[in-house]
Design an enzyme around this catalytic site. Structure first.
Site, short mmCIF file in Angstrom:
data_model
loop_
_atom_site.label_atom_id
_atom_site.label_comp_id
_atom_site.label_asym_id
_atom_site.label_seq_id
_atom_site.Cartn_x
_atom_site.Cartn_y
_atom_site.Cartn_z
CG ASN A 1 -2.07 -0.87 1.18
OD1 ASN A 1 -2.35 -1.46 0.14
ND2 ASN A 1 -2.77 -1.03 2.30
CG ASP B 1 -1.07 1.66 4.57
OD1 ASP B 1 -0.24 1.72 5.49
OD2 ASP B 1 -1.83 0.69 4.39
N GLY C 1 -11.98 2.19 -0.42
CA GLY C 1 -10.91 1.25 -0.75
C GLY C 1 -9.59 1.71 -0.15
P1 ATP Z 1 -5.70 3.40 9.06
O1 ATP Z 1 -5.20 2.30 9.97
O2 ATP Z 1 -7.19 3.58 9.09
O3 ATP Z 1 -5.15 3.37 7.71
P2 ATP Z 1 -4.21 5.07 10.86
O4 ATP Z 1 -4.91 4.81 12.16
O5 ATP Z 1 -2.89 4.42 10.64
O6 ATP Z 1 -5.18 4.78 9.64
P3 ATP Z 1 -4.86 7.87 11.12
O7 ATP Z 1 -4.12 8.58 12.19
O8 ATP Z 1 -6.26 7.50 11.40
O9 ATP Z 1 -3.97 6.62 10.67
O10 ATP Z 1 -4.84 8.73 9.78
C1 ATP Z 1 -3.66 8.99 9.07
C2 ATP Z 1 -3.77 10.36 8.46
O11 ATP Z 1 -4.92 10.39 7.60
C3 ATP Z 1 -3.98 11.49 9.46
O12 ATP Z 1 -2.75 11.95 9.98
C4 ATP Z 1 -4.67 12.53 8.58
O13 ATP Z 1 -3.72 13.20 7.78
C5 ATP Z 1 -5.53 11.67 7.65
N1 ATP Z 1 -6.91 11.52 8.16
C6 ATP Z 1 -7.44 10.46 8.80
N2 ATP Z 1 -8.73 10.68 9.13
C7 ATP Z 1 -9.02 11.92 8.67
C8 ATP Z 1 -10.18 12.75 8.67
N3 ATP Z 1 -11.32 12.34 9.23
N4 ATP Z 1 -10.09 13.98 8.10
C9 ATP Z 1 -8.95 14.40 7.52
N5 ATP Z 1 -7.82 13.66 7.46
C10 ATP Z 1 -7.85 12.45 8.03
#
Ligand code: ATP
Length: 311
Positions: A46, A258, A295
């Site tokens: 990814n 990712d 996706g």
């Molecule tokens: P996942 O495991 O669902 O792929 P994660 O938990 O590793 O995600 P997150 O911290 O949820 O990572 O999200 C990564 C980045 O995506 C955040 O730092 C932000 O830039 C963006 N992001 C996630 N959710 C949102 C949102 N609701 N609005 C805007 N940006 C978001």
């Protein structure tokens, strides 16, 4: 395929089965699903695809089974502009699988069966010496063996990023101290610092400080809709918050992390002299695009989202 690699990814490839439900089931509960999709995933692949779609020259070191799923994955990868010279098929293990459940409010739960990914070993680093020597940025995750990931990080002389996800219960401390950047989400930050939760910017800043105390060179904590927090051991008094970019319609948060990492690696490789804050803001923009689309790899933005006017 060109020799000068911008982003080298050493990591996993999984076939994702994504089931869409109204609400995530609680333990013991049965819920009816709306529909189910099969996609190409795995944190390694990814993140590689995310960087490649923006325009980075990428190489992927990963393992697939010799089963039909592995065949499908390889045929798909061949349609992308990624160096696949070191994608290996293993006979003894099935291609990695992930069961992902996504709810109406875009929450998700994920179970990964590593399969062939568990065969990625230190000797796979040694056999790709030329790639390790020539790449600008190395990106690893923890869906593969910790020992192999650590060896990859130790051998690499450029900028290395470890997305320490999933976070193992007893993470080897050298995985924290070796990469140039340790990137984790709020749950992983809570786990690593033994906090109940890391929900606020204040929590994230305290956790980032503690992670630097543990010996990390620099740390990024992604905070979903709050964006990301960055702290470096060389500028300890400046914990930077980069707010998330706006999202018009929240479609599916799986793959947000990712998309963020692929974009971070792209912008660091292309603009190595800029401050990390600019790289992280650019990564927030790409991740916001991804959560606005369904996706994982399908939701990653193309080259028009590369922030090529950063400098
Ligand atoms: P996942 O495991 O669902 O792929 P994660 O938990 O590793 O995600 P997150 O911290 O949820 O990572 O999200 C990564 C980045 O995506 C955040 O730092 C932000 O830039 C963006 N992001 C996630 N959710 C949102 C949102 N609701 N609005 C805007 N940006 C978001």
């Amino acid at each position: 395929m060109k020799d000068n690699i911008d982003v080298l990814v050493f990591g996993s490839s999984n076939i994702d089965y994504i089931t869409y439900v109204n609400e995530l089931p609680k333990p013991g509960e049965t819920v009816l699903a709306m529909h189910r999709e099969r996609c190409f995933g795995g944190k390694g692949a990814n993140q590689c695809v995310a960087a490649s779609k923006l325009g980075a020259n990428c190489a992927l070191i990963t393992k697939l089974g010799t089963d039909a799923l592995g065949e499908d994955y390889l045929e798909y990868l061949k349609t992308l502009e990624i160096n696949l010279d070191f994608v290996e098929r293993v006979e003894s293990m099935p291609t990695g699988l992930a069961e992902i459940i996504v709810s109406d409010n875009a929450e998700n739960t994920i179970i990964v069966l590593p399969g062939a990914n568990s065969m990625l070993r230190p000797k796979d680093v040694s056999r790709c010496k030329k790639l390790f020597k020539n790449a600008k940025v190395l990106m690893c995750q923890l869906e593969t063996e910790q020992k192999a990931v650590l060896f990859a990080l130790q051998q690499f002389k450029g900028i290395s990023i470890l997305n320490a996800s999933p976070m193992p219960k007893n993470i080897n401390v050298e995985l924290i101290t070796t990469p140039t950047i340790l990137c984790i989400n709020e749950m992983e930050a809570a786990q690593l610092t033994e906090r109940e939760q890391v929900n606020t910017l204040q929590d994230a800043k305290a956790a980032a400080n503690e992670i630097i105390d543990k010996g990390a060179k620099s740390v990024i904590i992604t905070m979903g809709a709050l964006g990301a927090v960055f702290l470096s051991s060389t500028e300890r008094d400046v914990c930077i918050h980069c707010p998330a970019a706006p999202v018009r319609f929240l479609a599916d948060t799986s793959g947000a992390g990712d998309a963020f990492l692929g974009s971070l690696a792209y912008h660091i490789a292309i603009f190595p002299n800029l401050h990390r804050e600019s790289h992280i803001s650019a990564a927030n923009i790409c991740a916001a695009y991804a959560v606005g689309h369904r996706g994982t790899q399908l939701s990653f933005p193309g080259p028009e989202y590369a922030q090529n006017d950063l400098c």
